[in-house]
Design an enzyme around this catalytic site. Structure first.
Site, mmCIF file in Angstrom:
data_model
loop_
_atom_site.group_PDB
_atom_site.id
_atom_site.type_symbol
_atom_site.label_atom_id
_atom_site.label_comp_id
_atom_site.label_asym_id
_atom_site.label_seq_id
_atom_site.Cartn_x
_atom_site.Cartn_y
_atom_site.Cartn_z
ATOM 1 N N GLU A 127 125.252 77.619 80.939
ATOM 2 C CA GLU A 127 126.208 76.537 80.676
ATOM 3 C C GLU A 127 126.896 76.790 79.340
ATOM 4 O OE1 GLU A 127 124.388 72.705 80.967
ATOM 5 O OE2 GLU A 127 123.688 73.020 83.027
ATOM 6 N N GLY A 131 122.920 79.150 76.889
ATOM 7 C CA GLY A 131 122.981 80.560 77.260
ATOM 8 C C GLY A 131 121.579 81.139 77.225
ATOM 9 N N ARG A 268 138.288 121.985 80.029
ATOM 10 C CA ARG A 268 139.040 121.860 78.782
ATOM 11 C C ARG A 268 138.780 123.062 77.874
ATOM 12 N NH1 ARG A 268 143.371 119.976 75.901
ATOM 13 N NH2 ARG A 268 142.790 119.232 73.828
ATOM 14 N N GLN A 337 133.968 110.269 73.836
ATOM 15 C CA GLN A 337 134.084 111.222 72.729
ATOM 16 C C GLN A 337 134.314 112.642 73.248
ATOM 17 O OE1 GLN A 337 134.094 110.180 69.609
ATOM 18 N NE2 GLN A 337 134.296 112.189 68.639
ATOM 19 N N GLU A 364 122.214 88.497 82.235
ATOM 20 C CA GLU A 364 120.821 88.360 82.690
ATOM 21 C C GLU A 364 119.839 88.462 81.523
ATOM 22 O OE1 GLU A 364 119.290 89.460 86.332
ATOM 23 O OE2 GLU A 364 121.230 89.647 87.323
#
Length: 379
Positions: A127, A131, A268, A337, A364
């Site tokens: 609510e 929490g 790359r 990164q 949760e």
């Protein structure tokens, strides 16, 4: 030697879910995130293959999958789309209170449509002012003859507005704090139920998060889950099991990021050779893979305890969720990164995965709360 590994059936399940996720869910993941829309394509694909709520017992029309199988489904969907993985995860979260504590009539009525894919199930505990301190909730349920009347606001409700059914926790005896909370099944079509605007979030943008408003919602007394005053205990017992599904989501997101980064560094080239040839990059990948595998093993061990309902489940559920989500945040950040400037753009999926990973450290039960739970339940 199968003492400490998933069964052949679990491996086959992983292969089939991965193939489905890559073919039917992955192509829409970027658009779902960019447009902030519900991943209908994922729901359709999962329902068509009976993967949207695999945890529902066979007695109610479900697949009757064990806790590890459920984890594998969520993990493999999350590998391509974090938002879509919340379909099977939240269907379990929302319906598990009914499975754990509901009457046979309640199970038959609400689990059947869930198993068929005719309805989704959400969980309404938090609510605006409750929490981490969920027992401080203000939503009230007042008995009136053969009905209960619910009034209040629930916040941070995943898939709200899309789900048909909601497990709602409400105070039935304000003097008893947690022992004065009861659980109910609320239908989206019940008079007095409405929803707030979707939250504008950092990640998991394809899964709507909204407030649920309960304005004089009158429901039959037989929609209470379990006995009066047992709702909070049911809520906590539910989280012992479902925190493991969040660990699975975190692992899946991290695996997707690692897989993409592995492929990228081989292609790359800098200084005349693939950046995968540089030891600094290799060490990063090694650490990412090592931590991810540790998180996976802890999560699978927790899933086994969930299936057996072991006495140390509370510790293992909290540990798996906490560790896996911290690893997911680290792995996805490192993936960004490794892609350098490209990792920071939306043309590549790792920035989405990094944003999606963050929530696994929060919902949760925040990871700070998980550490409290672990400390109180040391094995």
């Amino acid at each position: 030697f199968d003492l400490y590994r998933p069964s052949e059936e679990h491996d086959m399940l992983r292969e089939s879910v991965r193939a489905l996720a890559e073919a039917k869910i992955a192509p829409f993941a970027a658009a779902v995130d960019e447009e902030g829309r519900f991943p209908q394509e994922a729901l359709d694909a999962l329902v068509a293959n009976d993967l949207h709520a695999v945890h529902v017992p066979e007695a109610y029309g479900g697949a009757g999958a064990d806790a590890l199988a459920t984890v594998i489904v969520i993990e493999e969907v999350a590998r391509v789309c974090g938002s879509s993985s919340l379909i099977p995860a939240v269907n379990k979260l929302g319906s598990l209170p009914v499975i754990l504590s509901g009457s046979e009539e309640l199970k038959a009525r609400f689990l059947g449509p869930l198993a068929k894919g005719d309805a989704m199930f959400s969980y309404a505990l938090s609510e605006p002012d409750a929490g981490s301190d969920a027992a401080g909730m203000k939503t009230r349920a007042v008995r009136d003859g053969d009905t209960w009347v619910l009034d209040g606001v629930k916040r941070w409700i995943t898939n709200a507005g899309v789900s048909q059914y909601y497990t709602v926790m409400a105070v039935t005896d304000p003097d008893k704090r947690s022992k004065g909370i009861s659980a109910f099944v609320v239908d989206k079509d019940d008079e007095g139920v409405s929803f707030g605007a979707p939250e504008k979030k950092l990640g998991i943008k394809g899964s709507p998060t909204r407030e649920v408003y309960l304005d004089n919602v009158r429901i039959p007394a037989d929609r209470m889950i379990g006995a009066e005053g047992t709702g909070f205990a049911t809520a906590m017992k539910t989280l012992d099991h479902t925190r493991i599904t969040i660990a699975a989501q975190a692992i899946g997101i991290a695996q997707g990021a690692l897989d993409y980064a592995k492929g990228y560094v081989k292609e790359r080239k800098q200084f005349g050779k693939p950046i995968a040839d540089f030891q600094g990059v290799q060490f990063m990948l090694a650490d990412m893979a090592m931590k991810l595998e540790a998180a996976r093993q802890l999560t699978y061990a927790a899933a086994a305890r969930s299936e057996r309902v072991d006495g140390d489940l509370t510790f293992f559920g909290a540990a798996a969720k906490c560790f896996a989500s911290d690893v997911a945040m680290e792995v996805t950040t490192d993936a960004v990164q490794l892609l350098g400037g490209y990792g920071y753009t939306r043309d590549y999926p790792v920035e989405r995965m990094m944003r999606d990973a963050k929530i696994t450290q929060i919902y949760e039960g925040t990871n700070q709360v998980q550490r409290i739970v672990m400390a109180r339940n040391l094995p």
